[in-house]
Design a protein around this motif. Structure first.
Motif, PDB file in Angstrom:
ATOM      1  N   UNK A   1       9.211 -84.161  24.391  1.00  0.00           N
ATOM      2  CA  UNK A   1      10.538 -84.050  23.786  1.00  0.00           C
ATOM      3  C   UNK A   1      10.986 -82.604  23.950  1.00  0.00           C
ATOM      4  N   UNK A   2      12.084 -82.421  24.651  1.00  0.00           N
ATOM      5  CA  UNK A   2      12.672 -81.104  24.840  1.00  0.00           C
ATOM      6  C   UNK A   2      13.924 -81.018  23.981  1.00  0.00           C
ATOM      7  N   UNK A   3      14.161 -79.838  23.418  1.00  0.00           N
ATOM      8  CA  UNK A   3      15.385 -79.668  22.638  1.00  0.00           C
ATOM      9  C   UNK A   3      15.865 -78.230  22.696  1.00  0.00           C
ATOM     10  N   UNK A   4      17.162 -78.067  22.470  1.00  0.00           N
ATOM     11  CA  UNK A   4      17.762 -76.736  22.502  1.00  0.00           C
ATOM     12  C   UNK A   4      17.477 -76.020  21.190  1.00  0.00           C
ATOM     13  N   UNK A   5      17.299 -74.713  21.291  1.00  0.00           N
ATOM     14  CA  UNK A   5      16.883 -73.969  20.093  1.00  0.00           C
ATOM     15  C   UNK A   5      18.019 -73.697  19.114  1.00  0.00           C
ATOM     16  N   UNK A   6      19.189 -74.256  19.366  1.00  0.00           N
ATOM     17  CA  UNK A   6      20.253 -74.139  18.380  1.00  0.00           C
ATOM     18  C   UNK A   6      20.226 -75.310  17.392  1.00  0.00           C
TER      19      UNK A   6
ATOM     20  N   UNK B   1       8.984 -79.254  23.272  1.00  0.00           N
ATOM     21  CA  UNK B   1       9.273 -78.034  24.011  1.00  0.00           C
ATOM     22  C   UNK B   1      10.673 -77.584  23.597  1.00  0.00           C
ATOM     23  N   UNK B   2      10.760 -76.392  23.039  1.00  0.00           N
ATOM     24  CA  UNK B   2      12.049 -75.839  22.611  1.00  0.00           C
ATOM     25  C   UNK B   2      12.549 -74.887  23.688  1.00  0.00           C
ATOM     26  N   UNK B   3      13.823 -75.038  24.046  1.00  0.00           N
ATOM     27  CA  UNK B   3      14.412 -74.214  25.100  1.00  0.00           C
ATOM     28  C   UNK B   3      15.391 -73.197  24.512  1.00  0.00           C
ATOM     29  N   UNK B   4      15.071 -71.934  24.710  1.00  0.00           N
ATOM     30  CA  UNK B   4      15.943 -70.859  24.245  1.00  0.00           C
ATOM     31  C   UNK B   4      17.057 -70.593  25.252  1.00  0.00           C
ATOM     32  N   UNK B   5      16.801 -70.881  26.506  1.00  0.00           N
ATOM     33  CA  UNK B   5      17.787 -70.651  27.554  1.00  0.00           C
ATOM     34  C   UNK B   5      18.269 -72.005  28.069  1.00  0.00           C
ATOM     35  N   UNK B   6      19.536 -72.317  27.793  1.00  0.00           N
ATOM     36  CA  UNK B   6      20.099 -73.599  28.226  1.00  0.00           C
ATOM     37  C   UNK B   6      21.614 -73.477  28.278  1.00  0.00           C
ATOM     38  N   UNK B   7      22.231 -74.368  28.987  1.00  0.00           N
ATOM     39  CA  UNK B   7      23.688 -74.447  29.077  1.00  0.00           C
ATOM     40  C   UNK B   7      24.040 -75.927  29.157  1.00  0.00           C
ATOM     41  N   UNK B   8      25.039 -76.344  28.397  1.00  0.00           N
ATOM     42  CA  UNK B   8      25.469 -77.740  28.394  1.00  0.00           C
ATOM     43  C   UNK B   8      26.928 -77.778  28.804  1.00  0.00           C
TER      44      UNK B   8
END
Length: 120
Positions: A6-11, A45-52
């Protein structure tokens, strides 16, 4: 096998990973497709760097990928995806003003090339 990532954005502050891990494993293990509960391996897995997208909007994501040995029916895969999505709906934070996108993907692993051992 199965492997659930499970991946997710850190916001998404204070994501209750520990609670969600337990609930996800219980949901997946309740499927008749899973013969041994010890085979289910789940991680976040938390992603600090992402763009949607491209719009300047507050957006977040949660994406689950369940990898299984090939051979499950489309109905079995749909059932597993639904079980996972339901748990994530229940546990995913919903910060005010943030659009959260949730997705679940079931992926077949190639049986002949998969190696699994239990080391004692």
């Amino acid at each position: 096998m199965p492997h659930l990532t499970v991946e997710y954005s850190d916001n998404l502050p204070d994501y209750p990973e520990r609670e969600a891990l337990r609930a996800l494993n219980a949901a997946v293990c309740a499927s008749p497709e899973v013969l041994d509960e010890a085979d289910v391996k789940t991680r976040f897995v938390r992603h600090a760097s992402f763009e949607i997208g491209t719009a300047p909007a507050q957006r977040a994501f949660v994406h689950a990928q369940l990898r299984l040995l090939a051979g499950r029916s489309p109905e079995a895969k749909q059932d597993l995806a639904g079980r996972i999505a339901e748990v994530l709906r229940q546990h995913t934070p919903r910060p005010a003003g943030v659009l959260v996108q949730l997705s679940v993907e079931i992926v077949d692993m190639d049986r002949p090339s998969y190696v699994k051992e239990r080391l004692a």
